[in-house]
Scaffold this motif. Structure first.
Motif, PDB file in Angstrom:
ATOM      1  N   GLN A  45      10.260  -6.507   2.375  1.00  0.00           N
ATOM      2  CA  GLN A  45       9.715  -6.611   1.676  1.00  0.00           C
ATOM      3  C   GLN A  45       9.951  -5.418   0.353  1.00  0.00           C
ATOM      4  N   ARG A  48      12.596  -5.896  -2.298  1.00  0.00           N
ATOM      5  CA  ARG A  48      11.695  -7.446  -2.748  1.00  0.00           C
ATOM      6  C   ARG A  48      11.907  -6.488  -4.145  1.00  0.00           C
ATOM      7  N   PHE A  49      10.322  -5.066  -4.203  1.00  0.00           N
ATOM      8  CA  PHE A  49       9.952  -4.337  -4.207  1.00  0.00           C
ATOM      9  C   PHE A  49      11.057  -3.444  -5.353  1.00  0.00           C
ATOM     10  N   ASN A 178       2.128  -6.364  -3.059  1.00  0.00           N
ATOM     11  CA  ASN A 178       3.334  -7.757  -3.795  1.00  0.00           C
ATOM     12  C   ASN A 178       1.847  -9.066  -4.090  1.00  0.00           C
ATOM     13  N   GLU A 182       2.451 -11.148  -7.422  1.00  0.00           N
ATOM     14  CA  GLU A 182       2.911 -12.731  -6.830  1.00  0.00           C
ATOM     15  C   GLU A 182       2.061 -13.764  -7.192  1.00  0.00           C
TER      16      GLU A 182
END
Length: 239
Positions: A45, A48-49, A178, A182
């Motif tokens: 995560q 990804r950030f 997130n 999303e």
């Protein structure tokens, strides 16, 4: 929040103007995130950030991929996340986030940047309590009221959704970063002008004359430092 948004955009635009430095900093940040966990963004995560944030600064794909491959392979550098807090003239406050493989070097460089430009370092927590850690998203071609209603339908609470300078800006809780992103992507929003965590000041101050000149130089010096990733402050710059 319009002025705060304007300050954020101004800071980001200034960073965009020096691509090589921005790319180098993101390369290190992506490497460190990939090295600290799974090098697969889908399983990491944090990685990804960082990648999503890098995209808003137009970091080329080959730089992102190279940093991840380095983390997978022979890269053995270890980076530590650090936060420094300090003061400038007339009630100005500064937060410096760094990523370094040499703590002594970074501490000395940050202290010098403050001290030589009319500021001084504070202890941990000295100013951060006057800022709100915020998940921030900016994008165009949408209606703020519709976005707020949509996010509420997704059971996502946000602090605010406003329209400023042809942009819709979503201010959310940091732990919801997130889920907000999303949800927005599920609605078809894939291009973000900003998608990152920001330390937003609860109150802003204005500087003028020598104080403003010294403060601007201090911020410039801090942002030029190799180990500094982000700098936040509470000074309201005029257009």
């Amino acid at each position: 929040m319009g002025r705060k948004w304007a300050n954020i955009v101004a800071k980001k635009t200034a960073k965009d103007a020096n691509n090589s430095r921005v790319y180098a900093k993101f390369g290190i940040e992506i490497y460190a995130a990939a090295k600290s966990g799974d090098p697969d963004p889908h399983a990491n995560q944090k990685l990804r950030f960082v990648i999503e944030r890098a995209k808003t600064y137009n970091v080329p794909k080959h730089i992102i991929d190279r940093a991840i491959e380095k983390a997978k392979g022979s890269g053995d550098e270890n980076y530590q996340e650090l936060r420094y807090e300090g003061f400038g003239p007339n009630g100005s406050m500064v937060i410096v986030d760094a990523l370094t493989n040499n703590v002594n070097r970074t501490a000395a460089d940050v202290r010098a940047a403050f001290g030589k430009n009319g500021g001084n370092m504070g202890v941990s927590g000295a100013v951060s309590y006057m800022f709100d850690n915020t998940a921030l998203f900016g994008f165009s071609d949408e209606d703020a009221d519709e976005i707020l209603e949509y996010l509420m339908e997704q059971d996502i609470d946000v602090r605010d959704v406003v329209e400023e300078e042809d942009q819709v800006i979503v201010y959310g809780e940091p732990e919801d970063f997130n889920s907000i992103q999303e949800a927005l992507k599920a609605k078809g929003i894939t291009e973000f002008s900003v998608a990152e965590m920001q330390m937003i000041p609860q109150n802003e101050v204005s500087l003028s004359g020598d104080d403003l000149e010294k403060f601007e130089k201090m911020i410039d010096v801090l942002e030029e430092l190799e180990d500094v990733q982000q700098v936040f402050h509470n000074v309201e710059f005029e257009d």
